[in-house]
Design a protein around this motif. Structure first.
Motif, short mmCIF file in Angstrom:
data_model
loop_
_atom_site.label_atom_id
_atom_site.label_comp_id
_atom_site.label_asym_id
_atom_site.label_seq_id
_atom_site.Cartn_x
_atom_site.Cartn_y
_atom_site.Cartn_z
N SER A 160 -20.77 41.19 -11.81
CA SER A 160 -21.13 41.02 -10.40
C SER A 160 -19.90 41.35 -9.55
CB SER A 160 -21.56 39.59 -10.14
OG SER A 160 -20.46 38.71 -10.32
N PRO A 161 -20.07 41.52 -8.23
CA PRO A 161 -18.90 41.73 -7.37
C PRO A 161 -17.86 40.61 -7.52
CG PRO A 161 -20.87 42.30 -6.17
CD PRO A 161 -21.32 41.71 -7.47
N GLU A 162 -18.33 39.37 -7.62
CA GLU A 162 -17.40 38.26 -7.80
C GLU A 162 -16.62 38.40 -9.11
OE1 GLU A 162 -20.83 36.57 -5.35
OE2 GLU A 162 -20.60 37.95 -7.02
N GLN A 163 -17.31 38.80 -10.17
CA GLN A 163 -16.64 38.95 -11.48
C GLN A 163 -15.66 40.13 -11.48
OE1 GLN A 163 -20.33 39.14 -13.70
NE2 GLN A 163 -19.98 37.12 -14.61
N ILE A 164 -16.00 41.18 -10.74
CA ILE A 164 -15.08 42.33 -10.62
C ILE A 164 -13.77 41.88 -9.98
CG2 ILE A 164 -14.70 44.51 -9.39
CD1 ILE A 164 -17.70 45.13 -9.86
N LEU A 165 -13.87 41.13 -8.88
CA LEU A 165 -12.67 40.66 -8.19
C LEU A 165 -11.92 39.64 -9.04
CD1 LEU A 165 -13.82 40.40 -4.47
CD2 LEU A 165 -12.63 42.27 -5.63
N GLU A 166 -12.67 38.82 -9.78
CA GLU A 166 -12.05 37.84 -10.68
C GLU A 166 -11.26 38.57 -11.77
OE1 GLU A 166 -11.05 34.07 -11.92
OE2 GLU A 166 -12.34 34.47 -10.20
N HIS A 167 -11.82 39.67 -12.27
CA HIS A 167 -11.17 40.47 -13.31
C HIS A 167 -9.84 41.04 -12.81
CE1 HIS A 167 -10.73 43.20 -16.69
NE2 HIS A 167 -10.67 44.24 -15.87
N ILE A 168 -9.81 41.44 -11.53
CA ILE A 168 -8.61 42.08 -10.99
C ILE A 168 -7.61 41.06 -10.43
CG2 ILE A 168 -7.74 43.81 -9.34
CD1 ILE A 168 -10.61 45.03 -9.39
N LEU A 169 -8.13 40.05 -9.71
CA LEU A 169 -7.26 39.16 -8.95
C LEU A 169 -7.39 37.69 -9.34
CD1 LEU A 169 -8.08 40.74 -5.45
CD2 LEU A 169 -5.97 41.10 -6.75
N GLY A 170 -8.03 37.45 -10.47
CA GLY A 170 -8.38 36.07 -10.84
C GLY A 170 -7.24 35.07 -10.89
N ASP A 171 -6.04 35.52 -11.28
CA ASP A 171 -4.92 34.57 -11.38
C ASP A 171 -4.00 34.66 -10.16
OD1 ASP A 171 -3.90 37.06 -11.84
OD2 ASP A 171 -2.61 36.47 -13.51
N MET A 172 -4.52 35.21 -9.06
CA MET A 172 -3.71 35.38 -7.84
C MET A 172 -4.28 34.58 -6.68
SD MET A 172 -2.81 39.46 -8.03
CE MET A 172 -2.07 40.20 -9.48
N ASP A 173 -4.80 33.40 -6.99
CA ASP A 173 -5.39 32.54 -5.96
C ASP A 173 -6.49 33.26 -5.18
OD1 ASP A 173 -3.67 30.43 -6.61
OD2 ASP A 173 -2.12 31.21 -5.28
N LEU A 174 -7.41 33.87 -5.92
CA LEU A 174 -8.54 34.58 -5.30
C LEU A 174 -9.41 33.61 -4.51
CD1 LEU A 174 -10.30 37.19 -5.07
CD2 LEU A 174 -11.49 36.39 -7.14
N GLU A 175 -9.73 33.98 -3.29
CA GLU A 175 -10.60 33.16 -2.44
C GLU A 175 -11.71 34.03 -1.88
OE1 GLU A 175 -10.52 30.59 1.73
OE2 GLU A 175 -8.64 31.35 0.91
N ILE A 176 -12.95 33.74 -2.29
CA ILE A 176 -14.11 34.47 -1.78
C ILE A 176 -14.38 34.00 -0.35
CG2 ILE A 176 -16.55 35.00 -2.08
CD1 ILE A 176 -14.86 36.14 -4.33
N LEU A 177 -14.38 34.92 0.59
CA LEU A 177 -14.60 34.55 2.00
C LEU A 177 -16.08 34.52 2.37
CD1 LEU A 177 -11.77 36.70 3.65
CD2 LEU A 177 -11.71 34.27 3.02
N ASP A 178 -16.81 35.58 2.04
CA ASP A 178 -18.25 35.61 2.35
C ASP A 178 -18.94 36.73 1.57
OD1 ASP A 178 -17.28 37.84 3.66
OD2 ASP A 178 -18.06 37.32 5.64
N THR A 179 -20.24 36.73 1.62
CA THR A 179 -21.05 37.80 1.03
C THR A 179 -21.96 38.37 2.10
OG1 THR A 179 -22.82 36.33 0.31
CG2 THR A 179 -21.04 36.69 -1.25
N ILE A 180 -22.21 39.67 2.03
CA ILE A 180 -23.04 40.36 3.01
C ILE A 180 -24.08 41.18 2.26
CG2 ILE A 180 -23.04 42.08 4.87
CD1 ILE A 180 -20.02 41.39 5.22
N ASP A 181 -25.35 40.96 2.57
CA ASP A 181 -26.40 41.78 1.97
C ASP A 181 -26.21 43.23 2.41
OD1 ASP A 181 -27.48 39.57 0.78
OD2 ASP A 181 -29.09 39.31 2.25
N THR A 182 -26.46 44.16 1.51
CA THR A 182 -26.33 45.57 1.86
C THR A 182 -27.58 46.31 1.39
OG1 THR A 182 -24.86 47.49 1.79
CG2 THR A 182 -25.13 46.28 -0.27
N GLY A 183 -27.85 47.44 2.02
CA GLY A 183 -29.03 48.21 1.65
C GLY A 183 -29.10 49.51 2.42
#
Length: 292
Positions: free
Chosen positions: A210-233
């Motif tokens: 998922s997008p969250e897992q992609i960012l976790e994979h790249i930045l997971g140990d760098m105090d990653l903070e999810i700000l928001d999600t936006i539907d797209t289409g």
């Protein structure tokens, strides 16, 4: 799964990040434009990048347009997006086919050598336009180069589209990681090493991340903070009224020729391939509204 974009920050605001899943968006574009696998992957990458870049815009009325004009057989590609996650796109030759190159679909060969343009319409008298040359014609690297040269924002862009054997879209998505002006040299070095070591976006999509897992994979140990999600289409703002205004703008002389032909006309929207039909009576009404 629905298509959406995640916006995040990490390392105490030293980096901002975006990730997207957009299989349905790219599949809709493929279906509307009857695209070949090459057309789908090329435009799909640009749709993913454009949708994320659209959410960087500040106001709902702001519009971002990305154009790629290369000398390859696919011709020009255009994607338009806004801050609400709405995106649409078109390609000049959607059915282009090329032989495989080194066992892979040859996107660079289809796009060719040319220019990438980013146009930002933010309500000013003149839109902002940034032009850069295509570095690899693979799209992700070209957007990375655009950010570095036109916006002076060191970035890493990953974009991918995976196809099924029946030419439907299996997965589509990507990420954009950007250094902020306050990033320390130490953090910059750490992030550069991390980017080099991460798995390819194709691998991440294959794994169903998922997008969250992609960012976790790249930045997971760098105090990653999810700000928001936006539907797209995929969303086109064309309508019969808008198309009729475009027809009126061609002028009375051309409209009178159409009326003289005594046949209804069909006008297609380039972005979504919707067909609009106008009767002789409607053409006459347009003629009456035309000012020249």
């Amino acid at each position: 799964m629905k298509d959406y974009i995640v916006r995040a920050t990490a390392a105490g605001g030293q980096v901002r990040a975006f990730a997207i899943t957009c299989k349905n968006t790219v599949e809709e574009a493929r279906s509307r434009h009857n695209m070949s696998p090459i057309g789908t992957i090329a435009l799909g990458r640009l749709l993913a990048g454009g949708a994320m870049m659209g959410t960087m815009m500040k106001n709902d009325d702001d519009v971002l347009t990305i154009q790629i004009k290369g000398n390859g057989p696919i011709g020009a590609m255009t994607v338009t997006a806004n801050a609400k996650g709405e995106v649409k796109g078109m390609v000049a030759n959607p059915e282009v086919m090329l032989p495989l190159k080194d066992g892979k679909i040859d996107i660079a060969g289809a796009v060719g050598i040319g220019v990438l343009s980013v146009i930002k319409d933010i309500g000013l008298r003149e839109p902002y336009i940034g032009d850069t040359i295509l570095i690899t014609s693979e799209i992700a690297e070209d957007l990375t180069y655009y950010f570095a040269t036109s916006e002076q924002v060191p970035s890493s862009v990953g974009l991918g589209v995976l196809m099924n054997n029946d030419n439907t879209v299996r997965e589509a998505g990507g990420f954009i990681i950007q250094l902020m002006p306050n990033a320390s040299e130490e953090f910059i070095d750490k992030l550069e090493e991390r980017i080099k070591s991460v798995k390819s976006i194709t691998y991440m999509l294959e794994e169903g991340m998922s997008p969250e897992q992609i960012l976790e994979h790249i930045l997971g140990d760098m105090d990653l903070e999810i700000l928001d999600t936006i539907d797209t289409g995929f969303k086109c703002n064309c309508s019969k009224e808008r198309v009729s205004k475009a027809v009126i703008s061609i002028g009375r002389e051309e409209l009178s020729k159409m009326i003289a032909d005594n046949k209804p006309i069909e006008v297609n929207c380039h972005f979504c391939n919707t067909h609009y039909n106008f009767t002789i009576d409607e053409l006459q009404d347009m003629y009456n509204k035309a000012t020249h």
